[in-house]
Motif scaffolding. Structure first.
Motif, PDB file in Angstrom:
ATOM      1  N   PRO A 176      11.113  -4.397 -10.002  1.00 21.72           N
ATOM      2  CA  PRO A 176      10.032  -3.605 -10.575  1.00 21.72           C
ATOM      3  C   PRO A 176       8.913  -4.440 -11.190  1.00 21.72           C
ATOM      4  N   THR A 177       9.101  -5.758 -11.261  1.00 22.39           N
ATOM      5  CA  THR A 177       8.089  -6.614 -11.870  1.00 22.39           C
ATOM      6  C   THR A 177       7.870  -7.868 -11.039  1.00 22.39           C
ATOM      7  N   ILE A 178       6.708  -8.504 -11.249  1.00 23.42           N
ATOM      8  CA  ILE A 178       6.416  -9.831 -10.714  1.00 23.42           C
ATOM      9  C   ILE A 178       5.997 -10.675 -11.908  1.00 23.42           C
ATOM     10  N   ASN A 179       6.677 -11.791 -12.115  1.00 25.21           N
ATOM     11  CA  ASN A 179       6.393 -12.659 -13.267  1.00 25.21           C
ATOM     12  C   ASN A 179       6.427 -11.859 -14.575  1.00 25.21           C
ATOM     13  N   ASN A 180       7.435 -10.999 -14.702  1.00 23.39           N
ATOM     14  CA  ASN A 180       7.642 -10.172 -15.895  1.00 23.39           C
ATOM     15  C   ASN A 180       6.494  -9.212 -16.191  1.00 23.39           C
ATOM     16  N   LYS A 181       5.677  -8.877 -15.189  1.00 21.51           N
ATOM     17  CA  LYS A 181       4.597  -7.902 -15.344  1.00 21.51           C
ATOM     18  C   LYS A 181       4.878  -6.747 -14.386  1.00 21.51           C
ATOM     19  N   PRO A 182       4.585  -5.520 -14.799  1.00 29.24           N
ATOM     20  CA  PRO A 182       4.815  -4.377 -13.898  1.00 29.24           C
ATOM     21  C   PRO A 182       4.013  -4.524 -12.602  1.00 29.24           C
ATOM     22  N   LEU A 183       4.586  -4.004 -11.534  1.00 31.41           N
ATOM     23  CA  LEU A 183       3.896  -4.042 -10.243  1.00 31.41           C
ATOM     24  C   LEU A 183       2.636  -3.191 -10.295  1.00 31.41           C
ATOM     25  N   SER A 184       1.581  -3.705  -9.693  1.00 34.44           N
ATOM     26  CA  SER A 184       0.355  -2.927  -9.580  1.00 34.44           C
ATOM     27  C   SER A 184       0.368  -2.187  -8.249  1.00 34.44           C
ATOM     28  N   ASN A 185      -0.488  -1.208  -8.138  1.00 25.22           N
ATOM     29  CA  ASN A 185      -0.618  -0.505  -6.863  1.00 25.22           C
ATOM     30  C   ASN A 185      -1.041  -1.471  -5.759  1.00 25.22           C
ATOM     31  N   ASN A 238      -0.166  -4.645  -5.489  1.00 25.98           N
ATOM     32  CA  ASN A 238       1.022  -5.379  -5.054  1.00 25.98           C
ATOM     33  C   ASN A 238       1.823  -4.570  -4.045  1.00 25.98           C
ATOM     34  N   ILE A 239       2.024  -3.320  -4.365  1.00 27.27           N
ATOM     35  CA  ILE A 239       2.808  -2.445  -3.482  1.00 27.27           C
ATOM     36  C   ILE A 239       2.067  -2.224  -2.165  1.00 27.27           C
ATOM     37  N   GLN A 240       0.750  -1.977  -2.241  1.00 27.53           N
ATOM     38  CA  GLN A 240      -0.039  -1.754  -1.032  1.00 27.53           C
ATOM     39  C   GLN A 240      -0.002  -2.982  -0.127  1.00 27.53           C
ATOM     40  N   HIS A 241      -0.099  -4.181  -0.715  1.00 23.56           N
ATOM     41  CA  HIS A 241      -0.047  -5.417   0.073  1.00 23.56           C
ATOM     42  C   HIS A 241       1.281  -5.510   0.824  1.00 23.56           C
ATOM     43  N   GLY A 242       2.375  -5.179   0.158  1.00 22.17           N
ATOM     44  CA  GLY A 242       3.686  -5.217   0.808  1.00 22.17           C
ATOM     45  C   GLY A 242       3.779  -4.255   1.966  1.00 22.17           C
ATOM     46  N   VAL A 243       3.271  -3.053   1.767  1.00 24.33           N
ATOM     47  CA  VAL A 243       3.297  -2.039   2.834  1.00 24.33           C
ATOM     48  C   VAL A 243       2.412  -2.467   4.003  1.00 24.33           C
TER      49      VAL A 243
END
Length: 77
Positions: free
Chosen positions: A14-23, A25-30
């Motif tokens: 649910p996090t990257i570098n202890n920060k919540p995922l941004s939209n 980040n998720i969009q890039h993965g998709v």
């Protein structure tokens, strides 16, 4: 240094570098997942069509053989 995560990594963390995922980040993965899927489908379709047409296979083989220098396939930019 920025580390890119893949869709499966993102979905399990649910996090990257202890920060919540941004939209973003998720969009890039998709988007990355979708690009790989599209490329794979195009390659599979092309290979299947080549496999079904022996005359085209022969033409492709001749073209490849013409491009091989000294028995080795080279890549030219």
């Amino acid at each position: 240094m920025k580390t890119e995560m893949h869709l499966l990594d993102v979905s399990q963390q649910p996090t990257i570098n202890n920060k919540p995922l941004s939209n973003e980040n998720i969009q890039h993965g998709v988007d990355t997942f979708d690009e790989h899927d599209t490329t794979t489908n195009a390659i599979c379709f092309t290979l299947r069509m080549i496999a079904k047409h022996p005359k085209i296979q022969e033409k492709l083989n001749k073209n490849i053989q013409n491009e091989i220098e000294d028995g080795e396939l080279t890549f030219k930019a």
